[in-house]
Design a protein around this motif. Structure first.
Motif, mmCIF file in Angstrom:
data_model
loop_
_atom_site.group_PDB
_atom_site.id
_atom_site.type_symbol
_atom_site.label_atom_id
_atom_site.label_comp_id
_atom_site.label_asym_id
_atom_site.label_seq_id
_atom_site.Cartn_x
_atom_site.Cartn_y
_atom_site.Cartn_z
ATOM 1 N N VAL A 60 0.824 -1.202 0.000
ATOM 2 C CA VAL A 60 0.000 0.000 0.000
ATOM 3 C C VAL A 60 0.862 1.257 0.000
ATOM 4 O O VAL A 60 0.594 2.228 -0.720
ATOM 5 N N LEU A 61 1.937 1.234 0.799
ATOM 6 C CA LEU A 61 2.808 2.406 0.916
ATOM 7 C C LEU A 61 3.481 2.737 -0.404
ATOM 8 O O LEU A 61 3.453 3.888 -0.867
ATOM 9 N N THR A 62 4.087 1.743 -1.029
ATOM 10 C CA THR A 62 4.842 2.015 -2.259
ATOM 11 C C THR A 62 3.923 2.281 -3.444
ATOM 12 O O THR A 62 4.160 3.198 -4.229
ATOM 13 N N VAL A 117 10.397 9.502 -13.398
ATOM 14 C CA VAL A 117 10.314 9.962 -12.007
ATOM 15 C C VAL A 117 10.113 8.776 -11.071
ATOM 16 O O VAL A 117 10.706 8.705 -9.982
ATOM 17 N N ILE A 118 9.277 7.814 -11.482
ATOM 18 C CA ILE A 118 9.027 6.633 -10.658
ATOM 19 C C ILE A 118 10.304 5.832 -10.467
ATOM 20 O O ILE A 118 10.578 5.324 -9.365
ATOM 21 N N VAL A 119 11.110 5.693 -11.513
ATOM 22 C CA VAL A 119 12.387 4.980 -11.391
ATOM 23 C C VAL A 119 13.285 5.666 -10.370
ATOM 24 O O VAL A 119 13.907 5.014 -9.511
ATOM 25 N N ALA A 120 13.339 7.003 -10.436
ATOM 26 C CA ALA A 120 14.159 7.740 -9.473
ATOM 27 C C ALA A 120 13.649 7.532 -8.046
ATOM 28 O O ALA A 120 14.443 7.342 -7.109
ATOM 29 N N LEU A 121 12.335 7.544 -7.868
ATOM 30 C CA LEU A 121 11.762 7.312 -6.541
ATOM 31 C C LEU A 121 12.028 5.893 -6.064
ATOM 32 O O LEU A 121 12.296 5.668 -4.875
ATOM 33 N N ASP A 126 14.362 4.116 0.508
ATOM 34 C CA ASP A 126 14.884 4.084 1.882
ATOM 35 C C ASP A 126 15.123 5.487 2.424
ATOM 36 O O ASP A 126 15.214 5.675 3.646
ATOM 37 N N HIS A 127 15.241 6.487 1.538
ATOM 38 C CA HIS A 127 15.382 7.875 1.987
ATOM 39 C C HIS A 127 14.023 8.552 2.186
ATOM 40 O O HIS A 127 13.939 9.563 2.897
ATOM 41 N N LEU A 128 12.969 7.991 1.578
ATOM 42 C CA LEU A 128 11.643 8.586 1.688
ATOM 43 C C LEU A 128 10.859 8.035 2.876
ATOM 44 O O LEU A 128 10.093 8.765 3.509
ATOM 45 N N PHE A 129 11.022 6.742 3.155
ATOM 46 C CA PHE A 129 10.231 6.093 4.198
ATOM 47 C C PHE A 129 11.147 5.392 5.197
ATOM 48 O O PHE A 129 12.277 5.005 4.873
ATOM 49 N N ALA A 130 10.612 5.214 6.393
ATOM 50 C CA ALA A 130 11.363 4.519 7.452
ATOM 51 C C ALA A 130 11.174 3.014 7.277
ATOM 52 O O ALA A 130 10.374 2.363 7.960
ATOM 53 N N ILE A 131 11.905 2.428 6.318
ATOM 54 C CA ILE A 131 11.804 1.002 6.031
ATOM 55 C C ILE A 131 13.199 0.386 6.031
ATOM 56 O O ILE A 131 14.212 1.077 5.907
ATOM 57 N N THR A 132 13.236 -0.936 6.181
ATOM 58 C CA THR A 132 14.506 -1.655 6.227
ATOM 59 C C THR A 132 15.077 -1.791 4.817
ATOM 60 O O THR A 132 14.345 -1.646 3.815
ATOM 61 N N VAL A 138 12.335 -4.787 -2.005
ATOM 62 C CA VAL A 138 11.033 -5.260 -2.481
ATOM 63 C C VAL A 138 10.196 -4.086 -3.000
ATOM 64 O O VAL A 138 9.544 -4.171 -4.042
ATOM 65 N N GLY A 139 10.246 -2.974 -2.271
ATOM 66 C CA GLY A 139 9.497 -1.796 -2.677
ATOM 67 C C GLY A 139 9.948 -1.268 -4.032
ATOM 68 O O GLY A 139 9.118 -0.744 -4.806
ATOM 69 N N GLN A 140 11.223 -1.375 -4.328
ATOM 70 C CA GLN A 140 11.723 -0.955 -5.636
ATOM 71 C C GLN A 140 11.020 -1.718 -6.756
ATOM 72 O O GLN A 140 10.549 -1.126 -7.735
#
Length: 525
Positions: A60-62, A117-121, A126-132, A138-140
């Protein structure tokens, strides 16, 4: 060499039975909404069970990041529908193909930029959200896969706009239903087979992208002379479309100011905890608006066609009938929300969220005003007053933000709701509805008597009757729904009286026509 326009079967009038066309479009739109709602109710717990909270939350987050790319539409989506409907009414195939080609290649370029832009994000999650780091990896993949859907959606949305411009929303709605069911089926199959989050996202995204070709097929079926070619791209067409789309975009942004930034105001002044209370009310009101405002969306190309062909009398009828039906559709639900806000909140999310109840009551009035005037706003947008509508909406949004910020400290969440109600009410009653009446050369008094009063006074009677009757508060959602249905039946019984014998007979005749039956004629004297 193309056939002469008058011999081209493409231009056969699709609105020879306009009521049947509108009814078919609205019915299939409701079908699509109910299917999506049912799938959402079933698949959310299923996905949570098979993926777990952590993986589902990451999904949901990504994927939620891509929602904000809708602003890149820049109003061109509704502009495409507008100009397709306009040039269809003028039987100008050359202009229609130039509009379609220009918008397709413009949206293709926007899709490429969006994916970049999505590729850059994706590589900076890991700089946008507090994730491991593992979650970021996986989010990538999730963002890169879902981004393909976003990139494809931009150019393929032109095909959907062509079909809508030909007043064939039903064709697109059926595709939407089939795609939703297929996505749900693939979703269930992938998880049943034991695959994880990334294969799930890849499989469901593949189905969504494949569905775009069905929308493309619809466009070529409703307009068989469609040609989308780079050679037909015209800078003059882009300027023409932009003259409308810029104001359409302003309207969309104004709607965000009016209905989506209240949570931001609450978060800034009160913190995060009260946002959850507001969200409960907001979900109820958003569902109400979605449920009651389907007819006005499908009226847009119909209004453009009527305006293009200078059919003022038909525009008057659209405003009167559309407003009356919109008010009569939303008022019973608004009454139920005002009457049963407390029991609804308590039985749905629990007593801890009872502070949402007064917000539901205030915002129910807001949604009644907005939906009740939706036909007027659609008419202004489709019949040459889009600039006026844009400025009115942005002014309403700015006043909303200012009032909400001023009232949130002394009155809390109730102040934010009142800050939304006041500008919406003033703009609806004193600016937009009178402007719609002026556009179709209709006295405001006559419009109020025909369209608003017959739908309004039954609501006042029902509210008075319910207030006088002491009924035990329902303690289940089923009982809440039953009491709401009772109020709705009372309302529609009075509404049938309010419209008078002549209009009752006309509505009955129309209903029989839609059912394919001819009304029986009275015997000759």
């Amino acid at each position: 060499m193309s056939l002469p326009v008058e011999r081209d079967p493409t231009w056969a009038p699709a609105d020879s039975r306009p009521l049947a066309t509108i009814a078919r479009n609205v019915t299939t739109r409701y079908l699509s909404n109910f299917v999506d709602l049912g799938i959402g109710l079933l698949m959310l717990p299923f996905n949570l069970h098979h993926l777990g909270w952590e993986a589902y939350g990451l999904w949901v987050l990504t994927a939620g990041v891509t929602v904000h790319f809708s602003v890149l539409d820049l109003g061109y989506g509704s502009a495409t529908v507008k100009f397709i409907a306009q040039y269809r009414a003028q039987r100008d195939g050359k202009a229609l193909n130039e509009i379609a080609s220009t918008m397709f290649y413009l949206f293709a370029a926007i899709g490429i930029v969006a994916y970049a832009v999505i590729v850059a994000l994706a590589f900076n999650l890991d700089h946008l959200f507090a994730i491991t780091p593992e979650q970021a990896h996986v989010g990538q993949w999730i963002l890169l896969i879902v981004g393909l859907n976003i990139a494809c959606n931009f150019p393929f949305s032109v095909y959907g706009g062509i079909t809508d411009g030909f007043q064939r929303y039903d064709a697109n709605n059926i595709v939407a239903v089939v795609v939703s069911l297929l996505v749900a089926g693939v979703n269930a199959l992938v998880l049943w087979m034991g695959y994880g989050l990334v294969p799930l996202v890849a499989a469901t995204t593949a189905v969504r992208i494949a569905g775009y070709f069905a929308y493309r097929h619809n466009a070529y079926r409703v307009y068989r002379s469609l040609r989308i070619r780079l050679a037909d791209v015209r800078r003059s067409r882009l300027r023409e479309i932009s003259g409308f789309s810029v104001y359409s975009a302003v309207i969309d942004w104004a709607n965000k100011l009016n209905y989506e930034l209240d949570e931001f105001v609450i978060g800034v002044f009160l913190g995060s905890a009260p946002v959850a209370v507001w969200v409960v009310a907001d979900r109820i009101i958003s569902a109400t608006q979605r449920l009651t405002n389907q007819i006005n969306g499908v009226l847009f190309p119909f209004i453009v066609d009527s305006d293009t062909t200078k059919r003022q009398e038909r525009l008057q009828k659209v405003l009167l009938e559309g407003t009356r039906l919109s008010v009569a559709t939303v008022l019973p639900i608004a009454i139920a929300l005002v009457w049963l806000a407390g029991p609804l909140v308590r039985t749905w999310v629990g007593p801890a969220m009872m502070a949402s109840a007064p917000l539901v009551q205030i915002l129910a009035v807001v949604v009644a005003l907005r939906v009740g005037n939706a036909t007027g706003m659609t008419l202004l947008k489709g019949a040459g007053r889009v600039r006026y509508l844009a400025f009115a909406n942005i002014a309403t949004g700015l006043v909303n933000i200012a009032l909400s910020a001023a009232l949130v400290r002394p009155f809390g969440l109730t102040g934010v709701a009142i800050g939304t109600l006041i500008p919406v009410a003033c703009t609806t009653m004193f600016v937009l509805f009178p402007a719609a009446c002026r556009r179709v050369e209709l006295p405001v008094g006559r419009a109020l008597r025909f369209a608003v009063w017959p739908a309004l006074w039954p609501a006042a009677v029902v509210v008075t009757a319910l207030a006088a009757i002491e009924i035990a508060a329902p303690d289940t959602l089923l009982m809440v729904a039953a009491e709401a249905a009772t109020g709705a039946l009372m309302y529609y019984g009075l509404f049938a009286i309010a419209i008078g014998r002549r209009d009752r007979a006309e509505y009955r005749t129309r209903l029989l026509e839609l059912m394919g039956r001819r009304p029986r004629l009275a015997p000759a004297a």
